[in-house]
Motif scaffolding. Structure first.
Motif, PDB file in Angstrom:
ATOM      1  N   GLU A 124       1.257  -0.849  -0.059  1.00  0.00           N
ATOM      2  CA  GLU A 124      -0.178  -0.393   0.113  1.00  0.00           C
ATOM      3  C   GLU A 124       0.573   0.843   0.346  1.00  0.00           C
ATOM      4  O   GLU A 124       0.360   2.968  -0.457  1.00  0.00           O
ATOM      5  N   TRP A 125       1.794   1.311   0.989  1.00  0.00           N
ATOM      6  CA  TRP A 125       2.475   2.277   0.964  1.00  0.00           C
ATOM      7  C   TRP A 125       3.576   2.703  -0.603  1.00  0.00           C
ATOM      8  O   TRP A 125       3.288   3.966  -0.764  1.00  0.00           O
ATOM      9  N   VAL A 126       3.679   1.794  -0.756  1.00  0.00           N
ATOM     10  CA  VAL A 126       4.275   2.190  -2.641  1.00  0.00           C
ATOM     11  C   VAL A 126       3.436   3.279  -3.009  1.00  0.00           C
ATOM     12  O   VAL A 126       3.936   3.992  -4.280  1.00  0.00           O
ATOM     13  N   SER A 127       2.347   1.992  -3.096  1.00  0.00           N
ATOM     14  CA  SER A 127       1.153   3.210  -4.119  1.00  0.00           C
ATOM     15  C   SER A 127       1.143   4.366  -4.002  1.00  0.00           C
ATOM     16  O   SER A 127       1.055   4.848  -5.140  1.00  0.00           O
ATOM     17  N   ALA A 128       0.896   4.427  -2.377  1.00  0.00           N
ATOM     18  CA  ALA A 128       0.314   5.900  -2.307  1.00  0.00           C
ATOM     19  C   ALA A 128       1.832   6.537  -2.235  1.00  0.00           C
ATOM     20  O   ALA A 128       1.225   8.287  -2.645  1.00  0.00           O
ATOM     21  N   LEU A 129       3.397   6.640  -2.889  1.00  0.00           N
ATOM     22  CA  LEU A 129       4.244   7.246  -2.233  1.00  0.00           C
ATOM     23  C   LEU A 129       4.667   7.622  -3.955  1.00  0.00           C
ATOM     24  O   LEU A 129       6.775   7.571  -3.925  1.00  0.00           O
ATOM     25  N   ASN A 130       3.931   6.613  -4.433  1.00  0.00           N
ATOM     26  CA  ASN A 130       4.864   6.552  -5.826  1.00  0.00           C
ATOM     27  C   ASN A 130       4.878   8.168  -6.300  1.00  0.00           C
ATOM     28  O   ASN A 130       4.064   7.742  -7.955  1.00  0.00           O
ATOM     29  N   ILE A 131       5.749   9.125  -6.514  1.00  0.00           N
ATOM     30  CA  ILE A 131       5.056  10.254  -6.759  1.00  0.00           C
ATOM     31  C   ILE A 131       6.413  11.224  -6.327  1.00  0.00           C
ATOM     32  O   ILE A 131       6.931  10.656  -5.594  1.00  0.00           O
ATOM     33  N   LYS A 161      13.345   5.837   2.967  1.00  0.00           N
ATOM     34  CA  LYS A 161      14.810   5.523   2.041  1.00  0.00           C
ATOM     35  C   LYS A 161      14.025   5.410   1.101  1.00  0.00           C
ATOM     36  O   LYS A 161      14.441   6.191  -0.276  1.00  0.00           O
ATOM     37  N   TYR A 162      13.142   4.497   0.725  1.00  0.00           N
ATOM     38  CA  TYR A 162      12.106   5.387  -0.723  1.00  0.00           C
ATOM     39  C   TYR A 162      11.855   6.353  -1.124  1.00  0.00           C
ATOM     40  O   TYR A 162      11.746   6.564  -2.226  1.00  0.00           O
ATOM     41  N   GLY A 163      11.077   7.393   0.162  1.00  0.00           N
ATOM     42  CA  GLY A 163      11.171   8.826  -0.157  1.00  0.00           C
ATOM     43  C   GLY A 163      12.505   9.385  -0.803  1.00  0.00           C
ATOM     44  O   GLY A 163      11.884  10.232  -1.433  1.00  0.00           O
ATOM     45  N   LEU A 164      13.731   8.964  -0.286  1.00  0.00           N
ATOM     46  CA  LEU A 164      14.308   9.876  -0.093  1.00  0.00           C
ATOM     47  C   LEU A 164      15.101   9.851  -2.170  1.00  0.00           C
ATOM     48  O   LEU A 164      15.421   9.867  -2.763  1.00  0.00           O
ATOM     49  N   LYS A 195      26.424   3.613  -6.175  1.00  0.00           N
ATOM     50  CA  LYS A 195      25.138   1.659  -6.453  1.00  0.00           C
ATOM     51  C   LYS A 195      23.875   1.752  -6.246  1.00  0.00           C
ATOM     52  O   LYS A 195      23.902   0.577  -5.684  1.00  0.00           O
ATOM     53  N   HIS A 196      23.466   2.842  -5.942  1.00  0.00           N
ATOM     54  CA  HIS A 196      22.655   2.463  -4.637  1.00  0.00           C
ATOM     55  C   HIS A 196      21.203   1.734  -5.468  1.00  0.00           C
ATOM     56  O   HIS A 196      21.012   2.580  -7.126  1.00  0.00           O
ATOM     57  N   LYS A 197      20.699   1.494  -5.407  1.00  0.00           N
ATOM     58  CA  LYS A 197      19.147   0.541  -6.043  1.00  0.00           C
ATOM     59  C   LYS A 197      17.743   1.855  -6.536  1.00  0.00           C
ATOM     60  O   LYS A 197      18.774   2.441  -6.079  1.00  0.00           O
ATOM     61  N   SER A 198      17.544   1.310  -7.486  1.00  0.00           N
ATOM     62  CA  SER A 198      16.499   2.938  -7.286  1.00  0.00           C
ATOM     63  C   SER A 198      15.514   2.071  -6.966  1.00  0.00           C
ATOM     64  O   SER A 198      14.836   1.065  -6.408  1.00  0.00           O
ATOM     65  N   ALA A 199      14.567   3.395  -7.132  1.00  0.00           N
ATOM     66  CA  ALA A 199      13.875   3.104  -6.302  1.00  0.00           C
ATOM     67  C   ALA A 199      12.167   1.886  -6.802  1.00  0.00           C
ATOM     68  O   ALA A 199      11.364   1.820  -5.442  1.00  0.00           O
ATOM     69  N   SER A 200      12.115   2.267  -8.179  1.00  0.00           N
ATOM     70  CA  SER A 200      11.063   1.379  -8.102  1.00  0.00           C
ATOM     71  C   SER A 200      11.653  -0.362  -7.770  1.00  0.00           C
ATOM     72  O   SER A 200      10.951  -1.137  -7.820  1.00  0.00           O
ATOM     73  N   GLU A 201      13.408  -0.923  -7.368  1.00  0.00           N
ATOM     74  CA  GLU A 201      13.021  -2.031  -7.027  1.00  0.00           C
ATOM     75  C   GLU A 201      12.698  -1.688  -5.275  1.00  0.00           C
ATOM     76  O   GLU A 201      13.277  -3.445  -5.369  1.00  0.00           O
ATOM     77  N   LYS A 202      12.916  -0.921  -4.845  1.00  0.00           N
ATOM     78  CA  LYS A 202      13.241  -1.005  -3.562  1.00  0.00           C
ATOM     79  C   LYS A 202      12.188  -2.421  -2.437  1.00  0.00           C
ATOM     80  O   LYS A 202      12.979  -2.385  -1.706  1.00  0.00           O
TER      81      LYS A 202
END
Length: 510
Positions: free
Chosen positions: A272-279, A308-311, A493-500
């Protein structure tokens, strides 16, 4: 002569990707031919790797390893000599999304066939005509691999046991070389080098074949050690679980009971939180609202790395003057409260804090003091790197805590800051100085024992040049090989947001 593939394994696949930019094996590559030519004169049979602890989620940690160069080069040579055969073995799997491949522009020597973000698409396609999904993974996979199971996977258990002393068998060669990198231990493989990704895939490819012939499913795929199997009914899913459990145990491994579940489809693809914060917030008011929502979801899902995702989303926003202070404060907050986000936070702070003020410097020292108190090597080494980059002085009380940490990565980074004049008080060198001796070159602080001595940062305990007395490390020194280069080019080398989110929920056991 070392092949291009072996050069790549040594140059790009040696150090863990989570390590700070100063650590490199680039100038080891030009010496490989000389090392291989003289490999028989180096008498040391085994060595211990350096350890480097990183956060895994909120309350857990994962131990990465940096193998001794002598034995890692030997392992790379064994793999390189039979790369064609090994590639054929791993290519047999019809389920794997992580078959290692060589890509010229990759940051690593070996790349996985698919990325984490493609799993969601794979789930959608695989579940089209299915009603149930079984998902599971292997418990502590890298840490529990039995090295003798490598020849089992490559040659069958019957052949491997019948020829267990046959040094011409490639599986036995890899088994022996892996053990040499970890002080002769047969339990587990090192976490960090790309060679371990390859070895893990050899085992899983063999297990995939067993799953394919013994389990009845509509569709199935695997990402590293994470299995996703799809069925018409729950009875088939339950039978599959028990059969999969038997297959895994035949390799001395266990399924993870905490990540094993049979779910009725359809099921949400992302939390749920990924969908809500994917902007991505585009102005000051939206930024304030976005940060507020991040804090809300971080409290609601304390085990997830929401901040971290938000970052990662904010990182891609073009910041106006009005948003700058808000973002700086948020990044500093994340640095304090989400350990795994520190490299990304550091990257952003290098750009945002061109001239850090007293308050910002205080927060950074506060973060270092906390992580030094608990001996958190990953977090502390990145924060020290930030101090070096922004010319921030390290406080005495922080330096005193750092002095107590037995870790080559932290020690070398701190010694560099001392050399820069950024640590002027509180750093007690006695603990690290006691490691400047011959026997440490093949122990778990080999990196410090070699680098600190050749750079003139710490003297020999005995006053004798112990590097020149060792045939292997003497060759490295003569050829100006360094593993710590403060001038190394920075590649993030960090992972992308969409992978997290996938990394969180289905994180590999390694």
């Amino acid at each position: 002569m070392a092949s291009d593939f072996m050069n790549s394994l040594v140059e790009k696949g040696y150090f863990p990707q989570e390590i700070t930019p100063w650590f490199t094996t680039s100038n080891l590559v030009p010496v490989l031919d000389a090392i291989l030519t003289n490999i028989g004169i180096f008498p040391q049979k085994t060595s211990k790797p350096c350890k480097y602890s990183i956060p895994k989620g909120k309350q857990r940690r994962r131990l990465l390893s940096i193998p001794n160069p002598l034995h890692q080069i030997k392992l790379c040579k064994v793999i390189d000599d039979d790369w064609g055969n090994i590639r054929g073995i791993i290519a047999r799997s019809r389920m794997s999304l992580t078959i290692p491949s060589v890509r010229a522009r990759s940051l690593r020597a070996l790349s996985r066939k698919f990325s984490f973000e493609e799993i969601s698409e794979k789930i959608i396609h695989s579940s089209t005509s299915a009603k149930y999904m079984l998902r599971t993974d292997i418990s502590r996979y890298y840490a529990t691999i039995y090295t003798h199971s490598i020849p089992w996977a490559m040659h069958t258990k019957e052949v491997a046991k019948a020829r267990r002393r046959d040094s011409t068998l490639i599986g036995n060669k890899i088994d022996s070389a892996v053990q040499s990198c970890q002080d002769g231990q047969t339990n587990g493989i090192l976490v960090g080098p790309d060679t371990s990704l390859l070895i893990s895939e050899i085992l899983c490819a063999s297990m995939d074949e067993e799953v394919r012939t013994r389990v009845r499913y509509k569709a199935a795929f695997r990402y590293i050690d994470d299995y996703f199997l799809f069925f018409d009914n729950i009875a088939d899913a339950e039978k599959a679980f028990y059969e999969l459990h038997k297959i895994i145990r035949e390799y001395e491994l266990e399924l993870n009971p905490y990540k094993t579940k049979i779910v009725k489809l359809p099921e949400p693809i992302e939390p749920e939180w990924v969908s809500a914060l994917n902007i991505s917030p585009t102005n000051k008011s939206k930024m304030i609202s976005y940060v507020s929502h991040l804090y809300e979801y971080a409290k609601k899902y304390p085990e997830e790395e929401v901040l971290k995702y938000g970052l990662t989303k904010i990182r891609n926003v073009r910041l106006g003057t009005k948003m700058l202070e808000i973002v700086k404060s948020f990044v500093l907050h994340v640095m304090l409260h989400e350990p795994s986000a520190i490299p990304l936070a550091v990257e952003m702070l290098v750009e945002l804090l061109i001239r850090p003020n007293d308050g910002e410097i205080e927060v950074i020292n506060q973060a270092m003091l906390f992580n030094a108190e608990y001996g958190y090597e990953f977090e502390l080494s990145w924060l020290l790197w930030l101090c070096s980059t922004l010319s921030i002085s390290v406080k005495k009380e922080v330096a005193e805590k750092i002095s107590l940490i037995d870790n080559s990565i932290v020690a070398l980074t701190a010694l560099k800051l001392k050399d820069q004049g950024l640590i002027n008080d509180g750093l007690d060198l006695s603990r690290w100085s006691s490691l400047m001796k011959t026997e440490e070159l093949y122990d778990d602080n080999w990196l410090l024992a070699y680098e600190a001595y050749i750079k003139g940062w710490l003297p020999s305990v005995s006053g004798v040049d112990y590097i020149s007395a060792d045939p292997f490390f003497s060759m490295l020194k003569t050829n100006n090989v360094e593993f710590f280069d403060p001038g190394a080019t920075i590649v993030w080398k960090h992972k992308s947001a969409s992978e997290k989110w996938l990394y969180n929920e289905f994180s590999p056991a390694f």
